[in-house]
Design an enzyme around this catalytic site. Structure first.
Site, mmCIF file in Angstrom:
data_model
loop_
_atom_site.group_PDB
_atom_site.id
_atom_site.type_symbol
_atom_site.label_atom_id
_atom_site.label_comp_id
_atom_site.label_asym_id
_atom_site.label_seq_id
_atom_site.Cartn_x
_atom_site.Cartn_y
_atom_site.Cartn_z
ATOM 1 N N HIS A 17 10.251 57.598 11.223
ATOM 2 C CA HIS A 17 10.250 58.503 10.069
ATOM 3 C C HIS A 17 11.425 59.467 10.142
ATOM 4 O O HIS A 17 12.116 59.695 9.148
ATOM 5 C CB HIS A 17 8.962 59.342 10.028
ATOM 6 C CG HIS A 17 7.712 58.584 9.813
ATOM 7 N ND1 HIS A 17 6.606 58.766 10.610
ATOM 8 C CD2 HIS A 17 7.363 57.662 8.892
ATOM 9 C CE1 HIS A 17 5.626 57.990 10.181
ATOM 10 N NE2 HIS A 17 6.056 57.301 9.134
ATOM 11 N N LYS A 41 -9.278 58.484 3.555
ATOM 12 C CA LYS A 41 -8.736 58.021 4.834
ATOM 13 C C LYS A 41 -9.198 58.925 5.973
ATOM 14 O O LYS A 41 -9.479 60.101 5.766
ATOM 15 C CB LYS A 41 -7.202 58.020 4.793
ATOM 16 C CG LYS A 41 -6.609 56.920 3.950
ATOM 17 C CD LYS A 41 -5.109 56.991 3.914
ATOM 18 C CE LYS A 41 -4.482 56.499 5.178
ATOM 19 N NZ LYS A 41 -3.011 56.441 5.108
ATOM 20 N N ARG A 92 10.603 48.653 7.317
ATOM 21 C CA ARG A 92 10.911 48.012 8.592
ATOM 22 C C ARG A 92 11.078 46.506 8.450
ATOM 23 O O ARG A 92 11.768 45.878 9.240
ATOM 24 C CB ARG A 92 9.783 48.270 9.602
ATOM 25 C CG ARG A 92 9.614 49.720 9.979
ATOM 26 C CD ARG A 92 8.314 49.908 10.703
ATOM 27 N NE ARG A 92 7.226 49.630 9.748
ATOM 28 C CZ ARG A 92 5.952 49.869 9.968
ATOM 29 N NH1 ARG A 92 5.564 50.344 11.121
ATOM 30 N NH2 ARG A 92 5.042 49.610 9.049
ATOM 31 N N SER A 129 2.612 54.724 12.740
ATOM 32 C CA SER A 129 1.715 55.807 13.152
ATOM 33 C C SER A 129 0.451 55.250 13.787
ATOM 34 O O SER A 129 -0.072 55.806 14.753
ATOM 35 C CB SER A 129 1.377 56.691 11.947
ATOM 36 O OG SER A 129 2.532 57.344 11.483
#
Length: 157
Positions: A17, A41, A92, A129
């Site tokens: 990030h 979440k 990515r 993460s």
């Protein structure tokens, strides 16, 4: 130069990030890191902790600010409310792009907000993460993958 928004949940922010955000600042001039919170979440860190870690990480960057993304506002509306029409997202791999592309298209159609994708540096392509949290949760050393503020926050939890 223009203002861009780099959104994400950043639970936690990691070096991938950081690399995308610092590159966005070099390319565009000014970046708002918009830290999102979704009540559906489960997070390892609270919104306040995630904001604090991002603020500490970018404390020496005059061109990077950190804000909470309001929960009652579309991301594209947030971007426009800050006087921008551009988001920057790091990708990515092809899976990241496939996930992000429909949202980018919807944001453009709904509000005229464009999304620019920056390919992440391959040395960070293994980072997410989720993986960082899993390794840290089992006592693994994530120091090489996260900013100091995040490493310290894991140690305190």
């Amino acid at each position: 130069m223009q203002l861009v928004v780099c959104p994400g949940s950043f639970d936690p922010i990691h070096n991938g990030h950081v690399e995308i955000i610092t590159r966005a600042a070099k390319l565009y001039g000014s970046v708002i890191v918009a830290v999102a919170h979704n009540a559906k979440k489960t997070y390892r860190f609270t919104l306040e902790e995630r904001i604090a870690m991002a603020e500490e990480t970018f404390a020496l960057f005059d061109d990077v600010t950190v804000e909470a993304l309001p929960t009652d506002m579309l991301l594209a509306d947030f971007v426009r409310s800050r006087g921008s029409i551009l988001m920057v997202k790091g990708v990515r791999n092809a899976q990241d792009f496939e996930y992000e592309a429909p949202m980018a298209s919807m944001n453009r159609h709904v509000s005229g907000v464009e999304t620019v994708f920056l390919a992440g540096d391959p040395k960070h392509n293994h980072l997410s993460s989720t993986i960082v949290k899993e390794v840290a949760g089992y006592g693994g050393d994530v120091r090489a993958f996260v900013p100091r503020a995040v490493h310290r926050a894991f140690a305190e939890k």
